[in-house]
Design an enzyme around this catalytic site. Structure first.
Site, PDB file in Angstrom:
ATOM      1  N   ASN A 166      39.716  34.571  32.173  1.00 48.49           N
ATOM      2  CA  ASN A 166      38.293  34.734  31.821  1.00 48.49           C
ATOM      3  C   ASN A 166      37.828  36.196  31.851  1.00 48.49           C
ATOM      4  O   ASN A 166      36.898  36.569  31.149  1.00 48.49           O
ATOM      5  CB  ASN A 166      37.396  33.821  32.673  1.00 48.49           C
ATOM      6  CG  ASN A 166      37.448  34.143  34.143  1.00 48.49           C
ATOM      7  OD1 ASN A 166      38.356  34.799  34.626  1.00 48.49           O
ATOM      8  ND2 ASN A 166      36.459  33.659  34.882  1.00 48.49           N
ATOM      9  N   GLU A 264      40.388  34.546  45.240  1.00 48.77           N
ATOM     10  CA  GLU A 264      39.040  34.407  44.679  1.00 48.77           C
ATOM     11  C   GLU A 264      39.087  33.145  43.830  1.00 48.77           C
ATOM     12  O   GLU A 264      39.676  33.118  42.761  1.00 48.77           O
ATOM     13  CB  GLU A 264      38.721  35.672  43.871  1.00 48.77           C
ATOM     14  CG  GLU A 264      37.255  35.880  43.651  1.00 48.77           C
ATOM     15  CD  GLU A 264      36.845  35.526  42.255  1.00 48.77           C
ATOM     16  OE1 GLU A 264      36.399  34.379  42.076  1.00 48.77           O
ATOM     17  OE2 GLU A 264      36.979  36.372  41.364  1.00 48.77           O
TER      18      GLU A 264
HETATM   19  C1  SIN Z   1      32.582  38.513  37.925  1.00 46.05           C
HETATM   20  O1  SIN Z   1      33.278  39.438  38.348  1.00 46.05           O
HETATM   21  O2  SIN Z   1      31.368  38.675  37.735  1.00 46.05           O
HETATM   22  C2  SIN Z   1      33.147  37.132  37.677  1.00 46.05           C
HETATM   23  C3  SIN Z   1      34.565  37.008  38.045  1.00 46.05           C
HETATM   24  C4  SIN Z   1      35.111  35.614  37.926  1.00 46.05           C
HETATM   25  O3  SIN Z   1      34.637  34.768  37.218  1.00 46.05           O
HETATM   26  O4  SIN Z   1      36.123  35.370  38.589  1.00 46.05           O
END
Ligand code: SIN
Length: 496
Positions: A166, A264
């Site tokens: 993503n 994460e």
């Molecule tokens: C972000 O860094 O704002 C989103 C990252 C993610 O969706 O893992």
């Protein structure tokens, strides 16, 4: 496996209208695989690249190269590491347009968003370069006469990183830049949907002067590559962004070698709108949080929890905005939303919406697949109102352009509902009452909370979650510390 002398440049790859062919990047060389896999554009299903799969053997080679390189990279002065990182940063910004094209081609987000991602991702390199010079220990009082104590921070070693589709650029830089700044070396396994962005970053790292073996990219089957990274004694840490399910699996695998993990993982972000909030600002915030990358971010608003006094007004403001959003090819100037990553994602999101409809929720706008109409993995921007917070769409991470509103009156029930999930990544609160800010931010169990702010990620701030949303923090000084070991030294008997 053959060692290849390529690629010439990222621009050459893009200008070449024939199928892109790509290899892995191991020990500073381009290495073909023993088999290959295809990368396709989700906006139209066209195959854009064929990428070699280096499998377990390629992963082993990369770990060996990274372990060899660690012996010298850890001794390079942090000032020199910072200079190399800054060169990488400059090259990334110089190549922003090409890198953004790759992102849009591989995973579909709009070109505007992709350009933003490149800048966002580069920011982690700039921050880490500056932070490289600030990795230091402390002197400590000791209980022993004439003795001295101090700590030093040293790089943890070789890090294996498994990165998502993503943010195919920024999730690599958010891990690799602090790791390289701290003196670690890396083996990156990018998502099979988006290997080209990772390989382009490798090409630019090489041009920036990152020594061979410090930054390796291995493409191929996760089932073969993952266990090499988690099982190798030479790898001291596993970094991962992706689903909670895979994060747990990696954590179990890494446990045998007692490796550090930085994970994460998934989210189920509540977006809380209290009755004193600025409704127009809250609606703008929901659009920004929910429809960024077509809702495919771990921090996307997943449940909009509104107090009944303002819920109708909020739904009206959202309907006006969402019905204007246009889904389309990420390269088209008038597209607000690109496609989802693939057709399975469209079916998954559609099933969640169908279940909500069957459970009695009102589909205010959208609520349908657009794949046949638009010829790619598209789903209509959707608003659901009046649902039960036990519906699948409220309990699962949607990862699609679907916003759903739940009406809850009492503050304690709002807190209870916000916390009624195994996840705890990001949350949002809109209110103008500072006492509510304190009660809510302290009451909800999330790693990051935006108060009257829909976007939480930045190079300077800690990104990460609690509960099943992960372990560790990326970004800021915490992101660099994550890649270091704290060592304590006691010097006894210093004459007075
Ligand atoms: C972000 O860094 O704002 C989103 C990252 C993610 O969706 O893992």
């Amino acid at each position: 496996m053959t060692v290849m002398d390529r690629p010439a440049s990222i621009a050459d790859r893009l200008d070449d209208k024939t199928l892109l062919r790509s290899e892995s990047f191991i020990g500073g060389q381009w290495v073909t695989g023993t088999s290959s896999f295809e990368v396709s554009n989700p906006a139209n299903g066209e195959v854009i690249a064929e990428v070699g799969d280096v499998g377990a053997e390629g992963a082993r080679q990369a770990v060996t190269k990274a372990a060899e390189a660690f012996e010298t990279w850890k001794k390079v002065s942090p000032f020199e590491r910072a200079r190399i990182l800054m060169k990488w940063y400059d090259l990334i910004l110089e190549n922003q347009a090409d890198l953004a094209k790759l992102i849009t081609l591989e995973m579909g987000k709009t070109y505007r968003e992709a350009r933003g991602e490149v800048v966002y991702g580069a920011g982690f390199i700039e921050w880490s370069a500056e932070e490289a010079k600030r990795v230091h220990g402390e002197t400590l009082p000791t209980p022993f006469p004439n003795s001295r104590g101090w700590t030093i921070r040293q790089p943890i070693g070789v890090v294996g990183c498994i990165t998502p589709w993503n943010f195919p650029n920024a999730m690599i830089t958010r891990k690799c830049a602090p790791a390289l700044a701290a003196g670690c070396t890396m083996v990156i396994k990018p998502a099979p949907e988006t290997p080209l962005s990772a390989l382009a970053l490798a090409e630019l790292a090489k041009r920036a002067g990152v020594p061979d073996g410090v930054f390796n990219v291995v493409c191929g089957d996760a089932q073969k590559i993952g266990p090499v990274l988690t099982g190798s004694d030479a790898v001291r840490m596993i970094g991962f962004t992706g689903s909670t399910e895979v994060g747990k699996l990696l954590m179990r695998q890494a446990a045998d070698g007692v490796k550090r993990v930085a994970l994460e993982l998934g989210g189920n972000a509540p977006f809380i709108v209290m009755d004193d909030a600025d409704i127009e600002k809250a609606a703008d915030g929901i659009i920004a949080s929910k429809f960024r990358v077509s809702g495919q971010t771990c921090v996307s608003a997943n449940r909009i929890i509104a107090q009944p006094g303002i819920a109708d007004k909020l739904v009206e403001a959202l309907e006006a905005r969402i019905s204007r959003l246009k889904a389309g090819d990420g390269f088209a100037e008038d597209s607000d939303l690109g496609p989802l990553v693939h057709m399975e994602a469209v079916s998954r999101v559609d099933a969640l919406v169908k279940q909500a409809r069957e459970a009695g929720a009102r589909i205010v706008t959208g609520g349908k697949r657009l794949d046949e109409e638009l010829g790619g993995a598209f789903y209509a921007p959707t608003l659901i109102d009046g649902g039960d917070p036990k519906m699948d769409v409220a309990c699962h991470e949607i990862f699609g352009p679907v916003a759903s509103v739940y009406r809850i009156e009492r503050e304690e029930d709002i807190i209870r509902l916000a916390n009624d999930t195994p996840y705890g990544l990001a949350a949002y609160i809109y209110t103008r009452d500072v006492n509510r800010v304190h009660r809510l931010t302290e009451g909800i169990e999330y790693g990051m909370i935006g108060v009257n702010a829909p976007m939480v990620g930045a190079a300077s701030t800690p990104f990460g979650g609690v509960k099943e949303s992960g372990i560790g923090r990326e970004g800021g000084k915490w992101g660099v510390e994550e890649f270091t070991e704290l060592k304590y030294v006691l010097l006894g008997g210093v004459d007075g």
